[in-house]
Design a protein around this motif. Structure first.
Motif, PDB file in Angstrom:
ATOM      1  N   GLY A  37       0.786  -1.228   0.000  1.00 56.55           N
ATOM      2  CA  GLY A  37       0.000   0.000   0.000  1.00 56.55           C
ATOM      3  C   GLY A  37       0.816   1.275   0.000  1.00 56.55           C
ATOM      4  O   GLY A  37       0.272   2.365   0.216  1.00 56.55           O
ATOM      5  N   VAL A  38       2.123   1.170  -0.251  1.00 58.06           N
ATOM      6  CA  VAL A  38       3.000   2.341  -0.309  1.00 58.06           C
ATOM      7  C   VAL A  38       3.650   2.360  -1.692  1.00 58.06           C
ATOM      8  O   VAL A  38       4.704   1.749  -1.903  1.00 58.06           O
ATOM      9  N   PRO A  39       3.029   3.029  -2.687  1.00 56.09           N
ATOM     10  CA  PRO A  39       3.576   3.031  -4.042  1.00 56.09           C
ATOM     11  C   PRO A  39       5.040   3.467  -4.051  1.00 56.09           C
ATOM     12  O   PRO A  39       5.403   4.507  -3.493  1.00 56.09           O
ATOM     13  N   THR A  40       5.873   2.644  -4.674  1.00 54.32           N
ATOM     14  CA  THR A  40       7.320   2.863  -4.655  1.00 54.32           C
ATOM     15  C   THR A  40       7.898   2.422  -5.983  1.00 54.32           C
ATOM     16  O   THR A  40       7.472   1.412  -6.554  1.00 54.32           O
ATOM     17  N   HIS A  41       8.885   3.168  -6.479  1.00 56.80           N
ATOM     18  CA  HIS A  41       9.605   2.727  -7.671  1.00 56.80           C
ATOM     19  C   HIS A  41      11.072   2.515  -7.312  1.00 56.80           C
ATOM     20  O   HIS A  41      11.540   2.930  -6.236  1.00 56.80           O
ATOM     21  N   ALA A  42      11.808   1.878  -8.208  1.00 56.51           N
ATOM     22  CA  ALA A  42      13.181   1.458  -7.914  1.00 56.51           C
ATOM     23  C   ALA A  42      14.090   2.623  -7.553  1.00 56.51           C
ATOM     24  O   ALA A  42      15.038   2.457  -6.772  1.00 56.51           O
ATOM     25  N   GLY A  43      13.799   3.806  -8.082  1.00 53.91           N
ATOM     26  CA  GLY A  43      14.628   4.972  -7.781  1.00 53.91           C
ATOM     27  C   GLY A  43      14.507   5.443  -6.346  1.00 53.91           C
ATOM     28  O   GLY A  43      15.304   6.291  -5.900  1.00 53.91           O
ATOM     29  N   GLN A  44      13.548   4.909  -5.610  1.00 52.80           N
ATOM     30  CA  GLN A  44      13.362   5.278  -4.210  1.00 52.80           C
ATOM     31  C   GLN A  44      14.015   4.281  -3.249  1.00 52.80           C
ATOM     32  O   GLN A  44      13.781   4.348  -2.050  1.00 52.80           O
ATOM     33  N   VAL A  45      14.827   3.391  -3.773  1.00 51.74           N
ATOM     34  CA  VAL A  45      15.421   2.336  -2.953  1.00 51.74           C
ATOM     35  C   VAL A  45      16.935   2.334  -3.125  1.00 51.74           C
ATOM     36  O   VAL A  45      17.446   2.400  -4.244  1.00 51.74           O
ATOM     37  N   MET A  46      17.645   2.240  -2.007  1.00 53.98           N
ATOM     38  CA  MET A  46      19.089   2.009  -1.996  1.00 53.98           C
ATOM     39  C   MET A  46      19.358   0.713  -1.261  1.00 53.98           C
ATOM     40  O   MET A  46      18.817   0.477  -0.178  1.00 53.98           O
ATOM     41  N   VAL A  47      20.212  -0.123  -1.827  1.00 51.06           N
ATOM     42  CA  VAL A  47      20.594  -1.377  -1.189  1.00 51.06           C
ATOM     43  C   VAL A  47      21.811  -1.132  -0.302  1.00 51.06           C
ATOM     44  O   VAL A  47      22.742  -0.426  -0.680  1.00 51.06           O
ATOM     45  N   THR A  48      21.778  -1.711   0.891  1.00 56.95           N
ATOM     46  CA  THR A  48      22.871  -1.540   1.843  1.00 56.95           C
ATOM     47  C   THR A  48      23.342  -2.903   2.355  1.00 56.95           C
ATOM     48  O   THR A  48      22.732  -3.932   2.067  1.00 56.95           O
ATOM     49  N   ALA A 102      -2.740  -5.902  11.880  1.00 60.77           N
ATOM     50  CA  ALA A 102      -2.845  -5.127  10.638  1.00 60.77           C
ATOM     51  C   ALA A 102      -2.352  -3.706  10.882  1.00 60.77           C
ATOM     52  O   ALA A 102      -2.940  -2.965  11.669  1.00 60.77           O
ATOM     53  N   THR A 103      -1.255  -3.351  10.219  1.00 59.48           N
ATOM     54  CA  THR A 103      -0.725  -1.987  10.308  1.00 59.48           C
ATOM     55  C   THR A 103      -0.274  -1.528   8.933  1.00 59.48           C
ATOM     56  O   THR A 103       0.004  -2.346   8.052  1.00 59.48           O
ATOM     57  N   THR A 104      -0.190  -0.223   8.777  1.00 65.61           N
ATOM     58  CA  THR A 104       0.302   0.391   7.545  1.00 65.61           C
ATOM     59  C   THR A 104       1.750   0.818   7.766  1.00 65.61           C
ATOM     60  O   THR A 104       2.068   1.385   8.813  1.00 65.61           O
ATOM     61  N   MET A 147       2.873  -0.522  16.791  1.00 67.23           N
ATOM     62  CA  MET A 147       2.209   0.771  16.971  1.00 67.23           C
ATOM     63  C   MET A 147       0.929   0.830  16.134  1.00 67.23           C
ATOM     64  O   MET A 147       0.962   0.575  14.926  1.00 67.23           O
ATOM     65  N   PRO A 148      -0.214   1.147  16.727  1.00 69.71           N
ATOM     66  CA  PRO A 148      -1.467   1.255  15.968  1.00 69.71           C
ATOM     67  C   PRO A 148      -1.393   2.385  14.936  1.00 69.71           C
ATOM     68  O   PRO A 148      -0.662   3.365  15.109  1.00 69.71           O
ATOM     69  N   ASP A 149      -2.180   2.259  13.869  1.00 72.16           N
ATOM     70  CA  ASP A 149      -2.153   3.250  12.799  1.00 72.16           C
ATOM     71  C   ASP A 149      -2.531   4.647  13.290  1.00 72.16           C
ATOM     72  O   ASP A 149      -1.979   5.650  12.817  1.00 72.16           O
ATOM     73  N   ALA A 150      -3.470   4.735  14.219  1.00 73.50           N
ATOM     74  CA  ALA A 150      -3.861   6.056  14.719  1.00 73.50           C
ATOM     75  C   ALA A 150      -2.683   6.766  15.365  1.00 73.50           C
ATOM     76  O   ALA A 150      -2.512   7.986  15.212  1.00 73.50           O
ATOM     77  N   GLN A 151      -1.849   6.022  16.076  1.00 71.49           N
ATOM     78  CA  GLN A 151      -0.669   6.616  16.679  1.00 71.49           C
ATOM     79  C   GLN A 151       0.371   6.978  15.623  1.00 71.49           C
ATOM     80  O   GLN A 151       1.091   7.972  15.757  1.00 71.49           O
ATOM     81  N   ARG A 152       0.442   6.192  14.568  1.00 70.24           N
ATOM     82  CA  ARG A 152       1.393   6.493  13.501  1.00 70.24           C
ATOM     83  C   ARG A 152       1.040   7.836  12.844  1.00 70.24           C
ATOM     84  O   ARG A 152       1.940   8.629  12.531  1.00 70.24           O
ATOM     85  N   ARG A 153      -0.245   8.074  12.649  1.00 70.51           N
ATOM     86  CA  ARG A 153      -0.650   9.349  12.048  1.00 70.51           C
ATOM     87  C   ARG A 153      -0.239  10.509  12.951  1.00 70.51           C
ATOM     88  O   ARG A 153       0.279  11.528  12.469  1.00 70.51           O
TER      89      ARG A 153
END
Length: 504
Positions: free
Chosen positions: A187-198, A315-317, A281-287
């Protein structure tokens, strides 16, 4: 050149070691041993000469000589030139004289062949496996067949990359794309340019700190927190700002207040099956957390290394799902194997560019074979997880039952995920148990290693990564160590007042 420690530096590490609760040489040896076990004195470090240390501590040279002799007998100090032996960890044979020597074995109530301790724990009930059971590490063995298959596939793909130079500060595209696809599916749209391998999550955090924080910058952390993260923060010369948990979870008002008042440069958080508590951590707290960090101008760094180890189906985001400015750290170390040394950073493309520029001053990229294999593992991440989670649930249930049966005065909350139980002890004896643990065939991580300023003496992290039969051996050993402390209150006071280690 091998490291060495001068007398003044060792004296500072020792702190107020001489409490007068026993022979001075024994107190000195016990505290040095704890420093070695907890990593504050690295292995292969030359200790100061007997003459220099006796002058720095204001004790007789005979005291230091006897302490060094005891450490050599225990296997924690090599026989070097003169008196400058080097620190080491012995090849431990649980319950035998190799751990603390014949004298200590007799003090423990045993014969040197098998320990029979105060409190009626017998050697048959504490039958030891080969070597020592290591409860200081919270990690699983490899998902063997799958890892082997991934490397076999990588070997066939390697020739196509050999004409290139082999340097890539961001990482191989197939692996970055596989990681991006996992985030998109969550649920977090991501493309390869947003990732670095470590090279693992620890490497990832080091790069983030090097890029985004300067010396003396504040970094907010949960309290307790992951010891290696605290280590990285201090190594970067930053100032950790601890925020304690409320009863049963994160204290959002306290986090919001700390962010507003301290305005830390970064906030390092483990929202998914927090290490060491196992809470989510519940989603409400994450927000709320994301909003408070944005208002304070703080970059949130979410360590999701344990996210896949969701034992109770919580279930968490992902934290990045609430803000594009969150920097996320991940790794295959917990889901597959620590030996892979493959991690990653997920962030905005602009941030990845900054991180890559900073990384090239440290290294020029990771090994190619491992990245090819990791791409296969990430794409097939769901394959080993059901069996691994089932095993962990069985182990968790076994550990909790054993703890409640043999150590009923310990509080053992059920973690929703992760790899360990954060136990509350009936007395502030975590360091004392850690000091005694090798005597009974186990190695522990003291509670203060997960905190700042010597906190968490009443807590101990106990992993459930071992199979049930080894967990039983471990819990019986814990009971035996606690029985020894209960039978000798003076010993408890002596060992507990040894300097607690806040990082590991």
């Amino acid at each position: 050149m091998a490291p060495s420690l001068n007398a003044a530096a060792l004296s500072r590490l020792l702190g107020p070691w001489n409490r007068g609760a026993g022979p001075a040489y024994r107190e000195l040896a016990d505290v040095v041993r704890l420093l070695i076990l907890d990593g504050r004195v690295p292995l292969e470090t030359a200790l100061p000469s007997e003459r220099a240390l006796s002058a720095a501590l204001g004790v007789s040279r005979t005291t230091v000589t006897a302490a060094y002799t005891s450490l050599r007998e225990q296997g924690f100090l090599s026989s070097g030139q003169g008196s400058r032996g080097r620190t080491r960890i012995p090849d431990l044979n649980p319950f035998g004289p190799a751990i603390f020597g014949p004298a200590k074995a007799k003090e423990a109530g045993g014969t040197g062949q098998g320990w029979t301790g105060a409190g009626a724990m017998s050697a048959p009930g504490l039958a030891a496996p080969e070597g020592i059971l290591d409860l200081a590490y919270s990690a699983l063995p490899a998902s063997g067949e799958l890892v082997h298959r991934a490397f076999a596939a990588a070997l066939t793909e390697l020739p196509a990359l050999l004409p290139g130079f082999g340097y890539d500060a961001i990482g191989l595209l197939p692996l970055r794309q596989a990681i991006a696809d996992r985030y998109t599916a969550a649920g977090v749209p991501t493309h390869a340019g947003q990732v670095m391998v470590t090279s693992g999550a620890q490497h990832a955090l080091t790069i983030v700190l090097r890029t985004l924080a300067d010396r003396q910058d504040r970094v907010l952390v949960e309290h307790p927190s992951y010891p290696n993260a605290l280590d990285a923060i201090r190594a970067a010369r930053c100032r950790p700002v601890p925020v304690a948990f409320a009863h049963g979870g994160w204290d959002l008002p306290a986090l919001e207040t700390a962010l507003a008042q301290q305005r830390p440069k970064l906030a390092y958080m483990v929202p998914d099956f927090h290490n060491p508590t196992g809470m989510a951590m519940p989603d409400a707290q994450r927000r709320r957390l994301v909003r408070a960090a944005a208002a304070a101008g703080t970059v949130l760094v979410a360590d999701e290394t344990l996210r896949e180890l969701n034992l109770d189906g919580v279930a968490t985001t992902p934290l990045a799902g609430f803000s594009p400015h969150v920097v996320t750290i991940g790794s295959l170390s917990k889901s597959h194997w620590g030996g892979l040394r493959t991690g990653w950073i997920r962030a905005s493309e602009a941030m990845i560019g900054r991180l890559a520029a900073a990384r090239t001053t440290v290294d020029l990229g990771g090994p190619v074979m491992e990245q090819l294999a990791a791409a296969h593992l990430v794409r097939a991440l769901d394959e080993p997880l059901p069996a691994r989670l089932a095993t962990l649930r069985t182990n968790r249930a076994a550990l909790l039952e054993l703890l409640r049966g043999h150590l009923p005065d310990w509080q053992t909350p059920v973690p929703a995920g992760g790899l360990s139980v954060w136990c509350r002890l009936p007395a502030p004896s975590s360091t004392a148990l850690t000091v005694l643990a090798p005597e009974f065939g186990i190695r522990l991580a003291a509670g203060p290693r997960f905190g700042i300023g010597g906190a968490f003496e009443r807590f101990l992290r106990v992993p459930f990564t071992l199979p049930p039969e080894q967990l039983e051996t471990s819990v019986l050993a814990l009971r035996a160590a606690q029985d020894k402390l209960n039978a000798a209150p003076q010993l408890r006071r002596t060992l507990t007042t040894a300097p607690a280690v806040a990082i590991a």
